[in-house]
Scaffold this motif. Sequence first.
Motif, PDB file in Angstrom:
ATOM      1  N   THR A  99       0.818  -1.218   0.000  1.00  0.00           N
ATOM      2  CA  THR A  99       0.000   0.000   0.000  1.00  0.00           C
ATOM      3  C   THR A  99       0.849   1.265   0.000  1.00  0.00           C
ATOM      4  N   GLN A 100       2.142   1.154   0.282  1.00  0.00           N
ATOM      5  CA  GLN A 100       3.007   2.322   0.320  1.00  0.00           C
ATOM      6  C   GLN A 100       4.058   2.244  -0.781  1.00  0.00           C
ATOM      7  N   PRO A 101       3.950   3.114  -1.788  1.00  0.00           N
ATOM      8  CA  PRO A 101       4.952   3.114  -2.865  1.00  0.00           C
ATOM      9  C   PRO A 101       6.271   3.670  -2.365  1.00  0.00           C
ATOM     10  N   PRO A 102       7.366   3.454  -3.103  1.00  0.00           N
ATOM     11  CA  PRO A 102       8.657   3.997  -2.685  1.00  0.00           C
ATOM     12  C   PRO A 102       8.622   5.517  -2.586  1.00  0.00           C
ATOM     13  N   VAL A 103       9.393   6.059  -1.669  1.00  0.00           N
ATOM     14  CA  VAL A 103       9.490   7.506  -1.499  1.00  0.00           C
ATOM     15  C   VAL A 103      10.322   8.097  -2.625  1.00  0.00           C
ATOM     16  N   ASP A 104       9.856   9.212  -3.186  1.00  0.00           N
ATOM     17  CA  ASP A 104      10.615   9.907  -4.224  1.00  0.00           C
ATOM     18  C   ASP A 104      10.956  11.295  -3.699  1.00  0.00           C
ATOM     19  N   ASP A 105      12.091  11.412  -3.019  1.00  0.00           N
ATOM     20  CA  ASP A 105      12.499  12.651  -2.365  1.00  0.00           C
ATOM     21  C   ASP A 105      13.977  12.874  -2.663  1.00  0.00           C
ATOM     22  N   VAL A 106      14.237  13.781  -3.581  1.00  0.00           N
ATOM     23  CA  VAL A 106      15.609  14.024  -4.014  1.00  0.00           C
ATOM     24  C   VAL A 106      16.484  14.503  -2.860  1.00  0.00           C
ATOM     25  N   ARG A 107      15.961  15.411  -2.056  1.00  0.00           N
ATOM     26  CA  ARG A 107      16.756  15.948  -0.946  1.00  0.00           C
ATOM     27  C   ARG A 107      17.092  14.865   0.072  1.00  0.00           C
ATOM     28  N   LEU A 108      16.140  13.984   0.326  1.00  0.00           N
ATOM     29  CA  LEU A 108      16.407  12.892   1.254  1.00  0.00           C
ATOM     30  C   LEU A 108      17.497  11.979   0.701  1.00  0.00           C
ATOM     31  N   SER A 116      12.759  -5.376 -14.994  1.00  0.00           N
ATOM     32  CA  SER A 116      12.804  -6.519 -15.911  1.00  0.00           C
ATOM     33  C   SER A 116      13.321  -7.771 -15.236  1.00  0.00           C
ATOM     34  N   ASP A 117      14.009  -7.624 -14.094  1.00  0.00           N
ATOM     35  CA  ASP A 117      14.539  -8.781 -13.382  1.00  0.00           C
ATOM     36  C   ASP A 117      13.561  -9.337 -12.356  1.00  0.00           C
ATOM     37  N   LEU A 118      12.431  -8.625 -12.138  1.00  0.00           N
ATOM     38  CA  LEU A 118      11.493  -9.055 -11.115  1.00  0.00           C
ATOM     39  C   LEU A 118      10.504 -10.064 -11.669  1.00  0.00           C
ATOM     40  N   PRO A 119       9.943 -10.934 -10.817  1.00  0.00           N
ATOM     41  CA  PRO A 119       8.846 -11.777 -11.242  1.00  0.00           C
ATOM     42  C   PRO A 119       7.663 -10.912 -11.669  1.00  0.00           C
ATOM     43  N   ALA A 120       6.777 -11.464 -12.503  1.00  0.00           N
ATOM     44  CA  ALA A 120       5.698 -10.680 -13.082  1.00  0.00           C
ATOM     45  C   ALA A 120       4.789 -10.061 -12.026  1.00  0.00           C
ATOM     46  N   ASP A 121       4.452 -10.826 -10.960  1.00  0.00           N
ATOM     47  CA  ASP A 121       3.532 -10.290  -9.962  1.00  0.00           C
ATOM     48  C   ASP A 121       4.153  -9.137  -9.179  1.00  0.00           C
ATOM     49  N   LEU A 122       5.445  -9.254  -8.857  1.00  0.00           N
ATOM     50  CA  LEU A 122       6.110  -8.165  -8.150  1.00  0.00           C
ATOM     51  C   LEU A 122       6.292  -6.963  -9.061  1.00  0.00           C
ATOM     52  N   ARG A 123       6.565  -7.213 -10.355  1.00  0.00           N
ATOM     53  CA  ARG A 123       6.734  -6.122 -11.300  1.00  0.00           C
ATOM     54  C   ARG A 123       5.449  -5.343 -11.439  1.00  0.00           C
ATOM     55  N   LEU A 124       4.311  -6.048 -11.443  1.00  0.00           N
ATOM     56  CA  LEU A 124       3.022  -5.389 -11.558  1.00  0.00           C
ATOM     57  C   LEU A 124       2.764  -4.506 -10.345  1.00  0.00           C
ATOM     58  N   ARG A 125       3.066  -5.033  -9.136  1.00  0.00           N
ATOM     59  CA  ARG A 125       2.837  -4.253  -7.933  1.00  0.00           C
ATOM     60  C   ARG A 125       3.741  -3.027  -7.899  1.00  0.00           C
ATOM     61  N   THR A 126       4.979  -3.180  -8.396  1.00  0.00           N
ATOM     62  CA  THR A 126       5.895  -2.041  -8.436  1.00  0.00           C
ATOM     63  C   THR A 126       5.387  -0.980  -9.396  1.00  0.00           C
ATOM     64  N   ASP A 127       4.890  -1.419 -10.576  1.00  0.00           N
ATOM     65  CA  ASP A 127       4.324  -0.474 -11.550  1.00  0.00           C
ATOM     66  C   ASP A 127       3.159   0.292 -10.939  1.00  0.00           C
ATOM     67  N   MET A 128       2.277  -0.425 -10.250  1.00  0.00           N
ATOM     68  CA  MET A 128       1.124   0.205  -9.648  1.00  0.00           C
ATOM     69  C   MET A 128       1.537   1.189  -8.562  1.00  0.00           C
ATOM     70  N   GLY A 129       2.551   0.785  -7.743  1.00  0.00           N
ATOM     71  CA  GLY A 129       3.013   1.637  -6.682  1.00  0.00           C
ATOM     72  C   GLY A 129       3.649   2.906  -7.226  1.00  0.00           C
ATOM     73  N   THR A 130       4.422   2.790  -8.314  1.00  0.00           N
ATOM     74  CA  THR A 130       5.080   3.940  -8.898  1.00  0.00           C
ATOM     75  C   THR A 130       4.066   4.890  -9.473  1.00  0.00           C
ATOM     76  N   ARG A 131       3.013   4.349 -10.156  1.00  0.00           N
ATOM     77  CA  ARG A 131       1.975   5.198 -10.718  1.00  0.00           C
ATOM     78  C   ARG A 131       1.200   5.912  -9.615  1.00  0.00           C
ATOM     79  N   THR A 132       0.960   5.206  -8.514  1.00  0.00           N
ATOM     80  CA  THR A 132       0.241   5.815  -7.386  1.00  0.00           C
ATOM     81  C   THR A 132       1.047   6.961  -6.808  1.00  0.00           C
ATOM     82  N   SER A 133       2.365   6.730  -6.675  1.00  0.00           N
ATOM     83  CA  SER A 133       3.243   7.763  -6.141  1.00  0.00           C
ATOM     84  C   SER A 133       3.259   8.987  -7.059  1.00  0.00           C
ATOM     85  N   ALA A 134       3.334   8.750  -8.375  1.00  0.00           N
ATOM     86  CA  ALA A 134       3.346   9.852  -9.333  1.00  0.00           C
ATOM     87  C   ALA A 134       2.036  10.621  -9.290  1.00  0.00           C
ATOM     88  N   GLY A 135       0.897   9.905  -9.169  1.00  0.00           N
ATOM     89  CA  GLY A 135      -0.400  10.570  -9.089  1.00  0.00           C
ATOM     90  C   GLY A 135      -0.520  11.405  -7.848  1.00  0.00           C
TER      91      GLY A 135
END
Length: 327
Positions: free
Chosen positions: A150-159, A305-324
């Motif tokens: 439920t928590q996407p990666p943090v995108d904080d340049v200063r951090l 590209s190195d992740l399993p498909a299910d983890l890759r999907l969750r990462t894609d979703m998390g990144t899109r959520t973070s961007a939104g």
Amino acid sequence: MWLHRYAVVVAASTVLLIVAGGLVTSTASGLSVPDWPTTYGWSMFTFPLDKMVGGILYEHSHRLIASSVGMLTIGLAVWLWLVEPRRWLRRLGLVALAAVCAQGLLGGLTVLYFLPAPISIAHAGLAQMFFCLVVAIALFTSRSWQAVGTQPPVDDVRLRILATSTCAAVYAQILLGATMRHTDAELAIPDFPLVFGGLLPPRWTGGIAIHYAHRVGALLVASAILATAVRVWTHHRSRPDLTRPVMLAVLLVMIQIALGALTVLSRRAISINTAHVVTGALVLATSLVIALRGWRIRIAGKTQSDLPADLRLRTDMGTRTSAGARA
């Protein structure tokens, strides 16, 4: 999950190895066993236990623990190569294996060449790098790293800049501390918190300069960790993956400064001196975890590209959520 637990065991074993190494230097036992890779002509693993007395106990125990960590690292590298889908992480396991082999060689050269400062310092510095490698592998194989949830990666340049700079500063401070230990400069300034009763040394020698630089470095590292903590608490208070390690880093650096002071005031008491070495390694590892979690969104983006498909999907979703959310 079992791979992650095994990596944690390797990391914990490395802490034990750092404790053993700290005891060797704190007790000046580095040449208690004058030959290598044998121990007084015996095979390392057949040396009689009843002969492990005095400095031999510290030095030979250090060798046995180092050999055990080396074998555990072989197991980690093989396990990663067989089951880990991320190619870069498999290669990181090989880097850790190469590092532990080089570390063992440096340890042998330290003995054979009668504790030369450059080799001893390199031995100490590589030990910390190896520790960071296995800590990173343990983090990368954890479920929390691989599954965004439920928590996407943090995108904080200063951090990222703060945390990375802090980690680099901690490592530089550890190298400076190793230089101080292996050049017998730990008591070059005999008082604390003052310096010969003042703020600056009344005279300068090589040992005094190294010791003074180490004290100044401690203040810089503490300031960097506090700055990282302020950034986390003001911008990412709801992220326990950042708040927990940053709280630990603040606590550890306070303990480390106290141990540094006590090392001087106790005239290098063995237990305090060794604890100072180990706590420094823990500060470094904690700073590394904060930095890697700050870079997680970039690491995930470059390695999907190195992740399993299910983890890759969750990462894609998390990144899109973070961007939104940022938009």
